[in-house]
Design a protein around this motif. Sequence first.
Motif, PDB file in Angstrom:
ATOM      1  N   SER A  89       1.012   4.117  -2.827  1.00 41.55           N
ATOM      2  CA  SER A  89       0.710   5.521  -2.536  1.00 41.55           C
ATOM      3  C   SER A  89       1.847   6.413  -3.035  1.00 41.55           C
ATOM      4  O   SER A  89       1.636   7.556  -3.419  1.00 41.55           O
ATOM      5  N   HIS A  90       3.062   5.872  -3.055  1.00 47.20           N
ATOM      6  CA  HIS A  90       4.202   6.629  -3.586  1.00 47.20           C
ATOM      7  C   HIS A  90       3.988   6.939  -5.071  1.00 47.20           C
ATOM      8  O   HIS A  90       4.125   8.079  -5.513  1.00 47.20           O
ATOM      9  N   GLU A 106       0.831  -1.201   0.000  1.00 41.92           N
ATOM     10  CA  GLU A 106       0.000   0.000   0.000  1.00 41.92           C
ATOM     11  C   GLU A 106       0.872   1.261   0.000  1.00 41.92           C
ATOM     12  O   GLU A 106       0.594   2.232  -0.703  1.00 41.92           O
ATOM     13  N   GLU A 107       1.966   1.202   0.777  1.00 43.05           N
ATOM     14  CA  GLU A 107       2.841   2.368   0.853  1.00 43.05           C
ATOM     15  C   GLU A 107       3.499   2.634  -0.503  1.00 43.05           C
ATOM     16  O   GLU A 107       3.597   3.782  -0.952  1.00 43.05           O
TER      17      GLU A 107
END
Lengths: 877, 109
Positions: free
Chosen positions: A26-27, A22-23
């Motif tokens: 999102s990047h 997810e991170e």
Amino acid sequence: MSLWSRISNVFRTERLHRDIDEELQSHIAEALREGRDPEEARRAFGSVLSHRESSRDVRLLPWLDSLCADAVFGWRQLLKRKVTSAAAILSLALAIGSCSAAFRLMDALLWRPLPVAAPERLYAISRELAGREGKDSTSDRCAYPMFRQMRRAVKDQADLIAVSTSGRIDITYGSDEETEKAYQQYVSGWIFQSFGIRAAVGRLLTENDDLTPRAHPYAVLSFEYWTRRFGADPAVVGRTFRAGNEFYQIVGVAEGPFTGTEPGIVTDIFVPTMMMKNNAIVRSDYEWFRTFVHLKPGVPLALVQEKLRPPFRAFLEERAAASAGVPEQEKNAYLNQALVLNSAAAGVSGLQQGYGKALLVLGVLVLLVLLISCANVANLMTAQAMARHREMALRVAIGAGRGRLVQLVVMECLWLALFAAVFGACFASWAAPVVAGMISTPDNPVRLILPADWRVVGFGAALALTCTLLFGLYPAFRASAVKPAFALRGGSAQLRPRMMQMLIASQVAFCVLVLFGAGLFLVTSERLTHQQTGFSQERLLTVETVTSQPQPYMVWNQVAAQLRTVPGVEAVALCEWPLMTGGVWDGLISVNKAPPSPVASYFLRVDPGWRKLMHIPLLAGRDFREDDFLSGAAVVNQAFARQYFGGRDPVGNSFDVVAVEGLRVPYRIVGLIGNTRYRDMREAMQPAAYFPFSGNYGRASFILRTSSQNPMTMATALRLAVQRARAGFRVSNLRTQTALVEQHLVRERLLSLLALFFGLVALVLAGVGLYGVLDYSVIQRRRELGIRIAIGAHSVDIAQCVIQDVFRAVAGGALLGLALGIISARFVEALLFEVKPTDLGALAPPAIIISAVALFAALPAIIRAVRIDPMAMLRSD
Amino acid sequence: MAKPDSLQGSLDLLVLKILSRRPHLHGYAIMSAIREFSGEVLRADEGSLYPALHRMEENQWIRAEWTTKETGHRARIYEVTAAGEKQLALEESRWHTVISAVNRVLRTV
């Protein structure tokens, strides 16, 4: 905390993956929002998968993660081959369990430190006497006057503590009808203070309680006895009990697990040494207790030993000077005895001396079984790992390192070891008390304290781990050495035949060694059991009886008469104690006023009916008569006649019994009877003299010949009859003569039984191992064998081809095993009886048995090899 | 396994410094900040940034939490912990030592 979070992350990888993904997403979304070109942004970011991997690796322990994966994989592999896994686990469990059980027993008996302050500073005094025929004898018993002198000499460096052996005595808390047995021990009053033991209730004995003979009849209970007998009732302090004619007052309970200094015996009651009867405190010829030396902190052992020597020597010289009539040679030997201090951290007991070596032998046997079992599983695992060589090759091809493959196979082995250890622990927790129970005799119940503490658990864990390495590492390295290109091209891995043959040879060698030992112990047990006792023990019951006051012969005889009226009793005789109880009275003999002969004789007082009842033949002269009472008449046995009269008929001759102080008591021989065993099954028939049962005795034994095949059924009736016959008479022990004889065979029976059991286990394991290896080799050589058959080889040739190498290994192993057996038999010689390790009778059976088993194990493989259909085989290739 | 990052071992230092001045930044913002403040000279490799952040988080130099931004997106934002401040001071002084040492070499040789 960080390490912990990394460990815990291993077990929630799913969530971790989600978070990381997810991170990263999102990047990229952020980059897009900034207006970057989607293609460019993704390219700049690189492989999401590889970022995920590297991020993941910093957030958990990669090795733990791969370990978990391998553990799961290994578990699946085990489930896939249920039968072989179960067999491997079972054989390992049996071996590990036996080893753990043996360890528990040995630890409890030989190694576990006593629960006292600084057990490493505790030593026991023993005296080494250069004996006759070059055999040294040791004694750890002391006389009180010597103890006093030595204690004074080392007062500032060490505490000297006198501890008698723990005796099983009759005590009563209320009326005489409620007699019970308890283990009582005479101890120096300062023992508890020196050992750092405090009182749970009341107070403990002190030095003041142990200064004046018979002045302080106080008793201290062990915590164990207090909770077992009294339910930890504090009101026990102040209660009295009677032991013999003495009334003791309980002054307190010792806290903690301390139950005396004798492993195998749990002492219930401690009383001061000053309460010992028979002037034991002043007599210098009465050696009745062990002396412990508890060094003060920082005092070297050598210093104390040095300080103990002068009083020891002075005592010996004083005694030697006082004893007239002892031969010069004896006297010199006595004077030259050495004082030795042995570590007593684990306590000192007769059980240690009697069973220490037997237990060690047993430990070695089970260790051998464990090695066989490990060799077996190693063979199994190697064969299986070889069968998986294609899978291994694939793993190498996609980048698995050698270490990772080793880990994979070892994990699988670890599962086996884990299950084996758990089942083994269950087996051990059952087996250790059972074996401890087997060395108990009715007279002497053994109570070993067998806690499952960190020592035992640690040993089990270490054992399982060692096993894993033993049987797991080789297959793991073999598997990891796979050459991927070769394997994937279709080449098949070959087991190195030499390695397998070595495993077989060592397995066979160990198995032969176990069988060899089992054979020796079996023969020993057999020979001992069939030793002549010299009397008939059939339907014989011994009733050991005590009275509160010494009673004359007439009264004892009245009770005997009463017993004769009990239904089922055929005859009754009286004697001091039954043969083979361990009760001993012996002394030196002098014929014609000559110096005493160096060989002692056994003595026993019997009544006129005793010889006939025991079925001992009368060879010359006559039996005792009722009027022999005070005439100094004696009946002697053949060994006596041979020892002191050169084998001549001794009837009519006289001899003196020489006491240590030189006092002589004359006897006239009226009869010569057959030899009987007095104390032991191992010693040769010893000289014995029998004297009339006369005088006042506080205890004696009735020997009953009954009509019942199972005389113990009459026990209750006889106890009642004794009590009814005369007030104050009580049965202290009631046993069959057979039980008394058999208690001397317990150790040998136990050893032979266990050795037989482990021999069988070893045999089965070796058989299964051989079968597996041969079967595997036939599968591997199918092609070669098929071609041989196709070009006309006979069945015999094929069979020979299959078993040749393996049988060479078997023969080599058997020879090695026998050689090891002969070498190691020297260490167990003390446990053997009338059997020589180099006898053909001892060597042949293990060799024959192992050959037979090898042949039997080879049959399926031979049949399979002979039945290979060359056409079918070649077509399938 | 991990690629050497283009900032030659100073990535930790930069990230800690930026976060200590401006807490609550997400990964992309940290990367942008490095580029911006270095006058477009330094570029954090996007691939090594996240493993580095996660490593620092495991070392407890920084702490992370998920927040929902005004745009409605979820983002993982970071801030420096007390241990991180200490680490920053340590790395800064180490950096200065190295720089002055290198300068000395450049001047004297």
